[in-house]
Motif scaffolding. Structure first.
Motif, PDB file in Angstrom:
ATOM      1  N   LEU A  73      33.368  44.137  16.533  1.00  0.00           N
ATOM      2  CA  LEU A  73      32.504  43.755  17.378  1.00  0.00           C
ATOM      3  C   LEU A  73      32.607  43.285  18.529  1.00  0.00           C
ATOM      4  CD1 LEU A  73      29.480  44.823  17.845  1.00  0.00           C
ATOM      5  CD2 LEU A  73      28.304  43.054  16.972  1.00  0.00           C
ATOM      6  N   PHE A  74      33.321  42.284  18.349  1.00  0.00           N
ATOM      7  CA  PHE A  74      33.662  40.883  19.434  1.00  0.00           C
ATOM      8  C   PHE A  74      35.447  41.926  20.344  1.00  0.00           C
ATOM      9  CE2 PHE A  74      31.078  37.812  17.395  1.00  0.00           C
ATOM     10  CZ  PHE A  74      30.502  37.238  18.546  1.00  0.00           C
ATOM     11  N   LEU A  75      36.027  42.696  19.269  1.00  0.00           N
ATOM     12  CA  LEU A  75      36.753  43.562  20.313  1.00  0.00           C
ATOM     13  C   LEU A  75      36.656  43.992  20.896  1.00  0.00           C
ATOM     14  CD1 LEU A  75      39.935  43.676  20.647  1.00  0.00           C
ATOM     15  CD2 LEU A  75      39.660  45.185  18.958  1.00  0.00           C
ATOM     16  N   GLY A  76      35.347  44.669  20.946  1.00  0.00           N
ATOM     17  CA  GLY A  76      34.810  45.810  21.345  1.00  0.00           C
ATOM     18  C   GLY A  76      34.073  45.499  22.785  1.00  0.00           C
ATOM     19  N   LEU A  77      33.463  44.245  22.620  1.00  0.00           N
ATOM     20  CA  LEU A  77      32.254  43.127  23.797  1.00  0.00           C
ATOM     21  C   LEU A  77      33.594  42.898  24.716  1.00  0.00           C
ATOM     22  CD1 LEU A  77      30.273  40.848  21.869  1.00  0.00           C
ATOM     23  CD2 LEU A  77      29.902  42.302  23.641  1.00  0.00           C
ATOM     24  N   GLY A  78      34.682  42.388  24.055  1.00  0.00           N
ATOM     25  CA  GLY A  78      36.126  42.345  24.649  1.00  0.00           C
ATOM     26  C   GLY A  78      36.455  42.814  26.094  1.00  0.00           C
ATOM     27  N   LEU A  79      36.679  44.633  25.639  1.00  0.00           N
ATOM     28  CA  LEU A  79      36.997  45.760  26.149  1.00  0.00           C
ATOM     29  C   LEU A  79      35.888  46.059  26.744  1.00  0.00           C
ATOM     30  CD1 LEU A  79      38.758  47.511  23.053  1.00  0.00           C
ATOM     31  CD2 LEU A  79      39.999  47.181  25.028  1.00  0.00           C
ATOM     32  N   ALA A  80      34.618  46.117  26.468  1.00  0.00           N
ATOM     33  CA  ALA A  80      33.480  46.388  27.352  1.00  0.00           C
ATOM     34  C   ALA A  80      33.824  45.431  28.427  1.00  0.00           C
ATOM     35  CB  ALA A  80      32.477  46.333  27.023  1.00  0.00           C
ATOM     36  N   VAL A  81      33.806  43.704  28.233  1.00  0.00           N
ATOM     37  CA  VAL A  81      34.116  42.750  29.313  1.00  0.00           C
ATOM     38  C   VAL A  81      34.781  43.782  30.545  1.00  0.00           C
ATOM     39  CG1 VAL A  81      33.951  41.022  30.384  1.00  0.00           C
ATOM     40  CG2 VAL A  81      32.601  41.817  27.917  1.00  0.00           C
ATOM     41  N   TYR A  82      35.998  44.258  29.707  1.00  0.00           N
ATOM     42  CA  TYR A  82      37.391  44.022  31.117  1.00  0.00           C
ATOM     43  C   TYR A  82      37.171  45.284  31.867  1.00  0.00           C
ATOM     44  CZ  TYR A  82      41.661  44.899  32.155  1.00  0.00           C
ATOM     45  OH  TYR A  82      42.848  45.252  32.461  1.00  0.00           O
ATOM     46  N   VAL A  83      36.655  46.699  31.050  1.00  0.00           N
ATOM     47  CA  VAL A  83      36.409  47.503  31.947  1.00  0.00           C
ATOM     48  C   VAL A  83      35.758  47.237  32.975  1.00  0.00           C
ATOM     49  CG1 VAL A  83      35.475  49.007  30.740  1.00  0.00           C
ATOM     50  CG2 VAL A  83      36.707  50.268  32.171  1.00  0.00           C
ATOM     51  N   TYR A  84      34.696  46.649  32.488  1.00  0.00           N
ATOM     52  CA  TYR A  84      33.102  46.299  33.433  1.00  0.00           C
ATOM     53  C   TYR A  84      33.696  45.582  34.515  1.00  0.00           C
ATOM     54  CZ  TYR A  84      29.325  43.478  35.178  1.00  0.00           C
ATOM     55  OH  TYR A  84      28.287  42.938  35.594  1.00  0.00           O
ATOM     56  N   SER A  85      34.495  44.336  33.777  1.00  0.00           N
ATOM     57  CA  SER A  85      34.870  43.479  34.934  1.00  0.00           C
ATOM     58  C   SER A  85      35.739  44.191  36.799  1.00  0.00           C
ATOM     59  CB  SER A  85      35.523  42.453  34.972  1.00  0.00           C
ATOM     60  OG  SER A  85      36.654  42.448  34.046  1.00  0.00           O
ATOM     61  N   LEU A  86      36.248  45.351  35.625  1.00  0.00           N
ATOM     62  CA  LEU A  86      38.050  45.530  36.399  1.00  0.00           C
ATOM     63  C   LEU A  86      37.721  46.751  37.270  1.00  0.00           C
ATOM     64  CD1 LEU A  86      41.051  46.192  37.022  1.00  0.00           C
ATOM     65  CD2 LEU A  86      40.792  48.105  35.219  1.00  0.00           C
ATOM     66  N   ASP A  87      36.335  47.199  36.691  1.00  0.00           N
ATOM     67  CA  ASP A  87      35.230  48.728  37.716  1.00  0.00           C
ATOM     68  C   ASP A  87      34.717  47.867  39.232  1.00  0.00           C
ATOM     69  OD1 ASP A  87      33.142  49.745  38.570  1.00  0.00           O
ATOM     70  OD2 ASP A  87      32.215  49.768  36.993  1.00  0.00           O
ATOM     71  N   GLY A  88      34.157  46.326  39.255  1.00  0.00           N
ATOM     72  CA  GLY A  88      33.318  45.398  39.810  1.00  0.00           C
ATOM     73  C   GLY A  88      34.489  45.457  40.889  1.00  0.00           C
ATOM     74  N   VAL A  89      35.673  44.798  40.491  1.00  0.00           N
ATOM     75  CA  VAL A  89      36.822  44.658  41.305  1.00  0.00           C
ATOM     76  C   VAL A  89      37.147  45.624  42.457  1.00  0.00           C
ATOM     77  CG1 VAL A  89      36.906  41.996  39.904  1.00  0.00           C
ATOM     78  CG2 VAL A  89      38.163  44.341  39.496  1.00  0.00           C
ATOM     79  N   THR A  90      37.066  47.139  41.517  1.00  0.00           N
ATOM     80  CA  THR A  90      37.856  47.946  42.400  1.00  0.00           C
ATOM     81  C   THR A  90      36.872  49.131  42.901  1.00  0.00           C
ATOM     82  OG1 THR A  90      38.294  48.986  40.112  1.00  0.00           O
ATOM     83  CG2 THR A  90      39.662  47.888  41.325  1.00  0.00           C
ATOM     84  N   THR A  91      35.705  49.918  42.235  1.00  0.00           N
ATOM     85  CA  THR A  91      35.552  50.695  42.356  1.00  0.00           C
ATOM     86  C   THR A  91      34.221  50.500  43.452  1.00  0.00           C
ATOM     87  OG1 THR A  91      33.085  50.925  40.873  1.00  0.00           O
ATOM     88  CG2 THR A  91      35.696  52.272  40.900  1.00  0.00           C
ATOM     89  N   TRP A  92      33.986  49.576  43.936  1.00  0.00           N
ATOM     90  CA  TRP A  92      33.421  49.623  45.264  1.00  0.00           C
ATOM     91  C   TRP A  92      34.670  49.552  46.453  1.00  0.00           C
ATOM     92  CZ3 TRP A  92      34.694  46.034  49.557  1.00  0.00           C
ATOM     93  CH2 TRP A  92      35.911  45.174  48.436  1.00  0.00           C
ATOM     94  N   GLN A  93      36.022  49.762  45.841  1.00  0.00           N
ATOM     95  CA  GLN A  93      36.447  49.475  47.955  1.00  0.00           C
ATOM     96  C   GLN A  93      36.955  50.644  48.016  1.00  0.00           C
ATOM     97  OE1 GLN A  93      39.581  46.949  47.570  1.00  0.00           O
ATOM     98  NE2 GLN A  93      39.963  46.670  46.096  1.00  0.00           N
ATOM     99  N   TYR A  94      36.360  52.721  46.606  1.00  0.00           N
ATOM    100  CA  TYR A  94      36.776  53.381  46.299  1.00  0.00           C
ATOM    101  C   TYR A  94      35.692  54.659  47.994  1.00  0.00           C
ATOM    102  CZ  TYR A  94      39.628  53.130  42.833  1.00  0.00           C
ATOM    103  OH  TYR A  94      41.030  52.227  42.322  1.00  0.00           O
ATOM    104  N   LEU A  95      34.435  53.219  48.120  1.00  0.00           N
ATOM    105  CA  LEU A  95      33.159  54.815  48.714  1.00  0.00           C
ATOM    106  C   LEU A  95      33.862  54.443  49.911  1.00  0.00           C
ATOM    107  CD1 LEU A  95      29.759  54.753  48.321  1.00  0.00           C
ATOM    108  CD2 LEU A  95      29.465  52.718  49.150  1.00  0.00           C
TER     109      LEU A  95
END
Length: 621
Positions: A73-95
């Motif tokens: 479960l904690f591994l899953g949390l780590g993956l979720a946070v990773y993709v969430y943070s990567l999303d937050g620092v990249t996709t806003w620049q595509y708008l």
């Protein structure tokens, strides 16, 4: 997947003897109970709440998990946070490229404002959903929102598709952020929670360095692929959490540790009645009222922030929206007091000093931060381009993010060792105040690299301490059933602070920068001043000693000084609130101090709510 068995088998690390000795199950309430210590928060004398379906499911799952499944479960949390943070620092620049591709770049600010409002008002909705249908089920809803949002954005041919995609994406984004905080609170005791929160945030450090490479690979021509990529990555990374939670719930039901919820029973026996049950448990009317109120308040703030002009506040539409927004709030309070069976914001929250202090600190701290942050990029583009390399500017921009993550670890460790948080919170807020105060000089034209970096580090360190301590302080003083709601409220107040801070910053910049340019560049005509004002970063192509650039740097420095003074004045209040207002609960091996129960829902110590109940009973006698 090793060590986690899906199906009829008990997990290999499941301690069957200890589970057999666990407290018996109360069939009426659907939760564990033992000799009058039922996990039932429906105590009229204390004004607490009944345990909800989401909490019952996760506490039953706690009795099924072993070391391997918990690690999964904690591994899953780590993956979720990773993709969430990567999303937050990249996709806003595509708008920018998305709106330009459909010929509607002028509306990108409006789309961004709509997304910001959804991120704010979506938090209470997601919290209630997690409490009503369960954590795993809400993760599925969040993932669906992500997929729809990114598919719309990636395939957008009109501004309508972009707006719809942004709204769906924002729901998924805010839901994933909130669910991560809730599940960490579900899985950890107060003593360990700060450390777990700190370690889970570490992916932001890695993504601060890799985000530039990713964005460079997708813009300008492949931004659609950048969106579609996350439509695949998000469900893949969230999948381990969903599977582990659903598996645990299934095992708990088989072991008769969890009974069907009221909503599940209604769906099976009375489908139409289930709609009424769902809306009642979601407090649908309360959600509509608070969402409408916040939207009407935040929309004019966001739109005015885009122009920055004070003339925006003279628009009748903006004034009407603000009046209606404030008028709806008493209606929301009236509904919550008189009619809500499962209120979104129970009045007992307002009687808890740790909750009200956390809300106030989150709001004011974000106001202070964003007063300066909004125009930080413009300041550095004007004053440091040509002095610092692009890589050095990128590293500097990431300094605060890295500090926020790195300094959260010693914060969590100190909280673990001392079992207290108030002194740490006061220290962190004072450090943040010092960092903002030093900016009054360092954000000027004569500010050196060392001063600039130290300001970022001090603010990042102080922000890390404040974020970890206020989050846990607010969760400590409520029952497990209330954790989702109180977490959403703290994050919501931070979002509102962001909106207010950004608006104040835009108003100051717009109404002082043009005049500052005229003062420091008296030889330029009004057309040249207008050009420098509308495209402030265009001056960066000039030599650092060019008279026009020197004057522009002096102008932007004077405006930034004003912003820093305002931010410093605002930053004075949070440490005062923390010192005089905040409770300092002992962070023990319990889920919360209100009822003194552990992660399984068993009573292990006297809670602060027990004393309140005794006082209420004594008053009635």
């Amino acid at each position: 997947m090793s060590g986690v068995t899906y199906g009829n088998n008990v997990p290999p690390d499941y301690d069957i003897e200890s589970k057999q000795n666990a407290t018996p199950f109360d069939e009426e309430k659907g939760v564990n109970s033992s000799d009058g210590n039922e996990l039932n928060y429906d105590d009229a004398s204390s004004g607490a709440s009944v345990i909800n379906a989401g909490t019952a499911k996760v506490e039953a799952a706690q009795q099924v998990w072993g070391k391997t499944s918990r690690a999964f479960l904690f591994l899953g949390l780590g993956l979720a946070v990773y993709v969430y943070s990567l999303d937050g620092v990249t996709t806003w620049q595509y708008l920018f490229y998305a709106t330009s591709a459909v010929g509607a770049h002028a509306l990108s600010g409006t789309v961004t404002t709509a997304g910001a409002i959804i991120i704010a008002v979506g938090k209470p909705f997601m919290a209630k959903l997690a409490d009503t249908i369960g954590r795993a089920e809400t993760y599925i809803v969040v993932t669906i929102c992500y997929i729809i949002g990114y598919c719309l954005l990636g395939g957008a041919q009109t501004i309508g598709m972009i707006a719809g995609g942004k709204i769906m994406y924002s729901l998924g984004y805010t839901g994933l952020q909130l669910l991560t905080s809730i599940v960490i609170a579900d899985m950890t005791t107060l003593r360990w929670r700060g450390l777990v929160v700190a370690f889970v945030s570490m992916p932001y450090v890695l993504n601060s360095f890799v985000s530039g490479e990713i964005v460079t690979a997708f813009i300008p021509g492949r931004w659609r692929i950048g969106y579609f990529m996350f439509a695949i990555l998000v469900p893949v990374c969230v999948l381990p959490i969903v599977f582990t939670l659903l598996w645990a719930q299934r095992q708990a039901k088989k072991l008769e540790l969890l009974k069907p919820t009221k909503l599940e029973e209604a769906i099976k026996t009375k489908p139409l009645q289930s709609i009424k049950v769902f809306f009642a448990e979601m407090d649908a009317i309360g959600l509509i009222l608070v969402a409408a109120s916040l939207s009407l308040l935040l929309l004019p703030l966001g739109l005015t922030n885009r122009t920055g002009s004070l003339d925006g506040w003279k628009e009748p539409g903006n004034i009407v929206m603000i009046i209606l927004g404030f008028a709806l709030f008493p209606c929301f309070v009236w509904w919550e007091i008189k009619y809500a069976s499962v209120p979104l914001m129970p009045l007992r929250f307002l009687k808890n000093p740790s909750i009200t202090a956390s809300l106030a600190i989150s709001f004011i701290d974000f106001v202070s931060f964003y007063v300066v942050y909004v125009y930080q990029y413009s300041f550095f583009a004007i004053s440091k381009t040509g002095v610092w390399t692009v890589r050095e500017q990128s590293y500097f921009q990431n300094t605060m993010t890295i500090a926020l993550c790195v300094f959260s670890i010693p914060t969590g460790y100190v909280m673990y060792k001392t079992r207290r948080y108030k002194n740490m919170l006061v220290f962190g807020l004072l450090l943040r105040l010092l960092g903002v105060g030093v900016m009054i000089r360092s954000r000027g034209s004569d500010g050196g690299a060392f001063e600039l970096v130290m300001c970022q580090l001090m603010q990042g360190a102080g922000g890390a301490i404040a974020a970890v301590t206020t989050g846990i302080a607010s969760q400590a003083g409520v029952t497990h059933a209330d954790v989702g709601t109180v977490t959403a409220l703290v994050l919501l107040f931070a979002e509102i602070g962001y909106s207010f801070g950004s608006t104040i910053s835009a108003a100051i910049w717009t109404n002082t920068y043009r005049s500052a340019l005229a003062v420091h560049l008296p030889t330029l005509n009004s057309s040249a001043i207008d050009l420098l004002y509308s495209t402030p970063t265009s001056v960066a192509v000039l030599a650092i000693d060019d008279p026009i650039r020197v004057g522009t740097i002096a102008a932007v420095s004077s405006v930034m000084k004003t912003l820093c003074i305002v931010a410093t004045v605002v930053a004075i209040f949070p440490p005062i609130i923390a010192w005089f207002w905040m409770e300092d609960y002992e962070l023990g091996d319990v889920q919360n101090v209100y009822d003194g129960r552990d992660l399984l829902g068993n009573k292990v110590q006297e809670g602060t709510g027990d004393k309140e109940a005794e006082q209420a009973r004594a008053a009635r006698v």
